[in-house]
Write a protein that holds these residues in place. Sequence first.
Motif, PDB file in Angstrom:
ATOM      1  N   HIS A  26      48.279  49.016  41.122  1.00  0.00           N
ATOM      2  CA  HIS A  26      47.865  50.366  40.712  1.00  0.00           C
ATOM      3  C   HIS A  26      47.934  51.362  41.859  1.00  0.00           C
ATOM      4  O   HIS A  26      48.047  52.560  41.643  1.00  0.00           O
ATOM      5  CB  HIS A  26      46.465  50.342  40.088  1.00  0.00           C
ATOM      6  CG  HIS A  26      45.378  50.047  41.077  1.00  0.00           C
ATOM      7  ND1 HIS A  26      44.780  51.034  41.817  1.00  0.00           N
ATOM      8  CD2 HIS A  26      44.802  48.887  41.447  1.00  0.00           C
ATOM      9  CE1 HIS A  26      43.859  50.498  42.596  1.00  0.00           C
ATOM     10  NE2 HIS A  26      43.852  49.183  42.391  1.00  0.00           N
ATOM     11  N   ARG A  27      47.907  50.879  43.096  1.00  0.00           N
ATOM     12  CA  ARG A  27      47.945  51.775  44.254  1.00  0.00           C
ATOM     13  C   ARG A  27      49.329  52.387  44.501  1.00  0.00           C
ATOM     14  O   ARG A  27      49.434  53.407  45.167  1.00  0.00           O
ATOM     15  CB  ARG A  27      47.495  51.019  45.507  1.00  0.00           C
ATOM     16  CG  ARG A  27      46.011  50.747  45.563  1.00  0.00           C
ATOM     17  CD  ARG A  27      45.655  49.864  46.752  1.00  0.00           C
ATOM     18  NE  ARG A  27      45.859  48.461  46.483  1.00  0.00           N
ATOM     19  CZ  ARG A  27      44.973  47.682  45.862  1.00  0.00           C
ATOM     20  NH1 ARG A  27      43.828  48.179  45.454  1.00  0.00           N
ATOM     21  NH2 ARG A  27      45.223  46.409  45.651  1.00  0.00           N
ATOM     22  N   ASN A  28      50.392  51.748  43.999  1.00  0.00           N
ATOM     23  CA  ASN A  28      51.729  52.221  44.353  1.00  0.00           C
ATOM     24  C   ASN A  28      52.731  52.227  43.189  1.00  0.00           C
ATOM     25  O   ASN A  28      53.930  52.356  43.427  1.00  0.00           O
ATOM     26  CB  ASN A  28      52.298  51.389  45.507  1.00  0.00           C
ATOM     27  CG  ASN A  28      52.500  49.937  45.135  1.00  0.00           C
ATOM     28  OD1 ASN A  28      52.235  49.517  44.017  1.00  0.00           O
ATOM     29  ND2 ASN A  28      52.963  49.162  46.098  1.00  0.00           N
ATOM     30  N   SER A  29      52.226  52.058  41.962  1.00  0.00           N
ATOM     31  CA  SER A  29      53.166  52.014  40.834  1.00  0.00           C
ATOM     32  C   SER A  29      52.433  52.343  39.526  1.00  0.00           C
ATOM     33  O   SER A  29      51.247  52.639  39.523  1.00  0.00           O
ATOM     34  CB  SER A  29      53.809  50.625  40.728  1.00  0.00           C
ATOM     35  OG  SER A  29      52.887  49.687  40.216  1.00  0.00           O
ATOM     36  N   ASN A  33      47.165  46.527  35.347  1.00  0.00           N
ATOM     37  CA  ASN A  33      46.360  45.351  35.005  1.00  0.00           C
ATOM     38  C   ASN A  33      46.695  44.095  35.787  1.00  0.00           C
ATOM     39  O   ASN A  33      46.183  43.024  35.480  1.00  0.00           O
ATOM     40  CB  ASN A  33      46.501  45.058  33.507  1.00  0.00           C
ATOM     41  CG  ASN A  33      46.024  46.224  32.680  1.00  0.00           C
ATOM     42  OD1 ASN A  33      44.933  46.729  32.881  1.00  0.00           O
ATOM     43  ND2 ASN A  33      46.859  46.674  31.763  1.00  0.00           N
ATOM     44  N   GLN A  34      47.561  44.224  36.798  1.00  0.00           N
ATOM     45  CA  GLN A  34      47.931  43.069  37.609  1.00  0.00           C
ATOM     46  C   GLN A  34      48.503  43.565  38.934  1.00  0.00           C
ATOM     47  O   GLN A  34      48.659  44.764  39.131  1.00  0.00           O
ATOM     48  CB  GLN A  34      48.963  42.200  36.881  1.00  0.00           C
ATOM     49  CG  GLN A  34      50.256  42.913  36.539  1.00  0.00           C
ATOM     50  CD  GLN A  34      51.190  42.051  35.724  1.00  0.00           C
ATOM     51  OE1 GLN A  34      51.349  40.865  36.005  1.00  0.00           O
ATOM     52  NE2 GLN A  34      51.801  42.625  34.704  1.00  0.00           N
ATOM     53  N   CYS A 107      48.215  38.590  40.713  1.00  0.00           N
ATOM     54  CA  CYS A 107      46.794  38.629  40.362  1.00  0.00           C
ATOM     55  C   CYS A 107      46.596  39.475  39.112  1.00  0.00           C
ATOM     56  O   CYS A 107      47.196  40.541  38.980  1.00  0.00           O
ATOM     57  CB  CYS A 107      45.971  39.264  41.484  1.00  0.00           C
ATOM     58  SG  CYS A 107      45.995  38.373  43.030  1.00  0.00           S
ATOM     59  N   ALA A 108      45.733  38.999  38.217  1.00  0.00           N
ATOM     60  CA  ALA A 108      45.368  39.776  37.028  1.00  0.00           C
ATOM     61  C   ALA A 108      43.872  39.606  36.778  1.00  0.00           C
ATOM     62  O   ALA A 108      43.424  38.474  36.588  1.00  0.00           O
ATOM     63  CB  ALA A 108      46.163  39.311  35.806  1.00  0.00           C
ATOM     64  N   PRO A 109      43.086  40.684  36.832  1.00  0.00           N
ATOM     65  CA  PRO A 109      43.510  42.025  37.229  1.00  0.00           C
ATOM     66  C   PRO A 109      43.997  42.038  38.680  1.00  0.00           C
ATOM     67  O   PRO A 109      43.854  41.051  39.397  1.00  0.00           O
ATOM     68  CB  PRO A 109      42.249  42.876  37.049  1.00  0.00           C
ATOM     69  CG  PRO A 109      41.112  41.921  37.075  1.00  0.00           C
ATOM     70  CD  PRO A 109      41.635  40.603  36.592  1.00  0.00           C
ATOM     71  N   GLY A 110      44.562  43.155  39.082  1.00  0.00           N
ATOM     72  CA  GLY A 110      45.168  43.281  40.403  1.00  0.00           C
ATOM     73  C   GLY A 110      44.220  42.982  41.548  1.00  0.00           C
ATOM     74  O   GLY A 110      42.997  43.074  41.425  1.00  0.00           O
TER      75      GLY A 110
END
Length: 119
Positions: A26-29, A33-34, A107-110
């Motif tokens: 989520h930080r770069n794309s 959720n993973q 990893c899920a979640p990220g």
Amino acid sequence: MHIQNLARVSAFTTKDGSEIRELLAHRNSCIRNQSLAEARVAVGGATAPHYHPRAEEIYYILRGAGSLRVDEETRDVGVGDAIAIPPGAVHTIRNMGDEPLIFLCCCAPGYEHEDTVLV
């Protein structure tokens, strides 16, 4: 669509002591959720035993040889091995070879530092 190239992603050290390059999260794309990262453990090194209360993980070994402990089970791992690590399972991976141990970590979640508990 987001494309990240490993050569352009900065490395950082996770709470367990491995060096990772977070490829997609989520930080770069647009991924929410993973996460997908390349992890490296130096020759003779190991990650600190830890667990993730929320995240399940998949390790996929790309290079090197290691010993992986998940809860009370220890197994040798090497190139081509895919390993499932459920949430809450205490785990550590040790480099047993003569080159860096390199693996993908999903990893899920990220991945988040806050979801890593050292033991």
